[in-house]
Design a protein around this motif. Sequence first.
Motif, PDB file in Angstrom:
ATOM      1  N   SER A  33      29.842  15.088  12.160  1.00 50.92           N
ATOM      2  CA  SER A  33      29.859  16.447  12.732  1.00 50.92           C
ATOM      3  C   SER A  33      31.082  16.623  13.631  1.00 50.92           C
ATOM      4  O   SER A  33      31.772  17.649  13.567  1.00 50.92           O
ATOM      5  N   MET A  34      31.380  15.624  14.438  1.00 51.34           N
ATOM      6  CA  MET A  34      32.583  15.702  15.264  1.00 51.34           C
ATOM      7  C   MET A  34      33.847  15.571  14.416  1.00 51.34           C
ATOM      8  O   MET A  34      34.840  16.287  14.637  1.00 51.34           O
ATOM      9  N   GLY A  35      33.823  14.677  13.445  1.00 51.74           N
ATOM     10  CA  GLY A  35      34.988  14.498  12.582  1.00 51.74           C
ATOM     11  C   GLY A  35      35.307  15.744  11.775  1.00 51.74           C
ATOM     12  O   GLY A  35      36.480  16.126  11.638  1.00 51.74           O
ATOM     13  N   GLU A  36      34.275  16.388  11.241  1.00 54.59           N
ATOM     14  CA  GLU A  36      34.495  17.623  10.479  1.00 54.59           C
ATOM     15  C   GLU A  36      35.019  18.736  11.385  1.00 54.59           C
ATOM     16  O   GLU A  36      35.871  19.536  10.969  1.00 54.59           O
ATOM     17  N   THR A  37      34.531  18.798  12.609  1.00 50.55           N
ATOM     18  CA  THR A  37      35.026  19.812  13.542  1.00 50.55           C
ATOM     19  C   THR A  37      36.490  19.560  13.878  1.00 50.55           C
ATOM     20  O   THR A  37      37.324  20.481  13.844  1.00 50.55           O
ATOM     21  N   LEU A  38      36.820  18.313  14.185  1.00 50.48           N
ATOM     22  CA  LEU A  38      38.211  17.978  14.502  1.00 50.48           C
ATOM     23  C   LEU A  38      39.117  18.174  13.293  1.00 50.48           C
ATOM     24  O   LEU A  38      40.285  18.555  13.437  1.00 50.48           O
ATOM     25  N   ALA A  39      38.599  17.931  12.100  1.00 48.32           N
ATOM     26  CA  ALA A  39      39.395  18.145  10.887  1.00 48.32           C
ATOM     27  C   ALA A  39      39.756  19.613  10.725  1.00 48.32           C
ATOM     28  O   ALA A  39      40.842  19.941  10.217  1.00 48.32           O
ATOM     29  N   ARG A  40      38.879  20.510  11.154  1.00 43.36           N
ATOM     30  CA  ARG A  40      39.195  21.938  11.122  1.00 43.36           C
ATOM     31  C   ARG A  40      40.200  22.310  12.208  1.00 43.36           C
ATOM     32  O   ARG A  40      40.995  23.226  12.030  1.00 43.36           O
ATOM     33  N   LEU A  41      40.137  21.594  13.320  1.00 39.28           N
ATOM     34  CA  LEU A  41      41.064  21.860  14.410  1.00 39.28           C
ATOM     35  C   LEU A  41      42.454  21.282  14.144  1.00 39.28           C
ATOM     36  O   LEU A  41      43.462  21.872  14.540  1.00 39.28           O
ATOM     37  N   VAL A  42      42.492  20.127  13.505  1.00 33.85           N
ATOM     38  CA  VAL A  42      43.755  19.428  13.226  1.00 33.85           C
ATOM     39  C   VAL A  42      43.800  19.106  11.733  1.00 33.85           C
ATOM     40  O   VAL A  42      43.612  17.960  11.315  1.00 33.85           O
ATOM     41  N   PRO A  43      44.007  20.111  10.877  1.00 36.07           N
ATOM     42  CA  PRO A  43      43.914  19.903   9.424  1.00 36.07           C
ATOM     43  C   PRO A  43      44.840  18.812   8.890  1.00 36.07           C
ATOM     44  O   PRO A  43      44.483  18.123   7.925  1.00 36.07           O
ATOM     45  N   ALA A  44      46.006  18.635   9.501  1.00 35.93           N
ATOM     46  CA  ALA A  44      46.939  17.616   9.017  1.00 35.93           C
ATOM     47  C   ALA A  44      46.363  16.219   9.116  1.00 35.93           C
ATOM     48  O   ALA A  44      46.779  15.312   8.380  1.00 35.93           O
ATOM     49  N   GLN A  45      45.399  16.024  10.016  1.00 36.21           N
ATOM     50  CA  GLN A  45      44.797  14.704  10.204  1.00 36.21           C
ATOM     51  C   GLN A  45      43.404  14.606   9.578  1.00 36.21           C
ATOM     52  O   GLN A  45      42.694  13.619   9.795  1.00 36.21           O
ATOM     53  N   ALA A  46      43.016  15.603   8.795  1.00 31.53           N
ATOM     54  CA  ALA A  46      41.654  15.632   8.253  1.00 31.53           C
ATOM     55  C   ALA A  46      41.292  14.372   7.470  1.00 31.53           C
ATOM     56  O   ALA A  46      40.226  13.779   7.704  1.00 31.53           O
ATOM     57  N   PRO A  47      42.123  13.900   6.522  1.00 32.03           N
ATOM     58  CA  PRO A  47      41.725  12.692   5.780  1.00 32.03           C
ATOM     59  C   PRO A  47      41.504  11.486   6.685  1.00 32.03           C
ATOM     60  O   PRO A  47      40.529  10.742   6.516  1.00 32.03           O
ATOM     61  N   ALA A  48      42.394  11.290   7.661  1.00 32.68           N
ATOM     62  CA  ALA A  48      42.266  10.137   8.558  1.00 32.68           C
ATOM     63  C   ALA A  48      41.047  10.285   9.470  1.00 32.68           C
ATOM     64  O   ALA A  48      40.366   9.291   9.778  1.00 32.68           O
ATOM     65  N   LEU A  49      40.759  11.498   9.921  1.00 30.26           N
ATOM     66  CA  LEU A  49      39.599  11.723  10.774  1.00 30.26           C
ATOM     67  C   LEU A  49      38.303  11.425  10.029  1.00 30.26           C
ATOM     68  O   LEU A  49      37.395  10.766  10.566  1.00 30.26           O
ATOM     69  N   LEU A  50      38.212  11.871   8.795  1.00 33.88           N
ATOM     70  CA  LEU A  50      36.991  11.640   8.029  1.00 33.88           C
ATOM     71  C   LEU A  50      36.879  10.182   7.603  1.00 33.88           C
ATOM     72  O   LEU A  50      35.768   9.646   7.491  1.00 33.88           O
ATOM     73  N   ALA A  51      38.017   9.528   7.391  1.00 40.02           N
ATOM     74  CA  ALA A  51      37.985   8.088   7.095  1.00 40.02           C
ATOM     75  C   ALA A  51      37.469   7.318   8.307  1.00 40.02           C
ATOM     76  O   ALA A  51      36.724   6.330   8.168  1.00 40.02           O
TER      77      ALA A  51
END
Length: 229
Positions: free
Chosen positions: A152-170
């Motif tokens: 839930s936090m990773g998906e939220t941050l991925a929306r905030l920082v799309p360039a880092q979405a793959p690394a955040l979800l990993a």
Amino acid sequence: MLGLWLAAALAAAPPGQHAPVLLSPSDLDPALVLPPPPAAGSAQATAEFAELHAAEAARTPTEEADARLDGDTKNATIFAVVLGPRFDLDKLPATARLMALVRASEKAIVDTGKDEFRRPRPYAVEPGLKSCKRNEDPLSSYPSGHTSMAFSMGETLARLVPAQAPALLARAARYGQSRIVCGQHFRSDVSAGHLLGGLIVERLMTKAAFQAAFAEARSELIAAGIAQP
């Protein structure tokens, strides 16, 4: 107005409650969106125990220490390894408030799911498992709350920082895997936490108060050089 309302709600929260809960079971009922956990003695349940035994046998002291640390870290600082040293929630109050909103609603929904399913923890079924820690409630395995929090936090941050979405979800996935390494949860618990974490964010993004907090956090992260305009 929404920003002022949100700030007032946070300030008025009683001790121990750091943010208002923005979701209710009518917004998201785990029993309606998650499949039931595998039945005891089923082929899937047997395979999940085999995975836990294999993970226990294979884990190194370093891997166990890392998994224990993840288990003890129940906040968005787990994503600093991706977003860098500027991702310091003590210096990012709007982002910290947003993560508190995510956490409050996520925990409320996950606790509802745990109460609905009442699945025994792995070590409650097989006491010989060398789990990193034993939860006070042995009937709280499904879904994994740590995994739901991470996604839930990773998906939220991925929306905030799309360039880092793959690394955040990993990173969220590695955090969820720590529950297997530590013998705290079954694979299906982790999978359910992953699914529920994503659904929680989708529902939160429909709430006006959350949208306002999200916009404030987005501006703050851009100003800090963490997100791009």
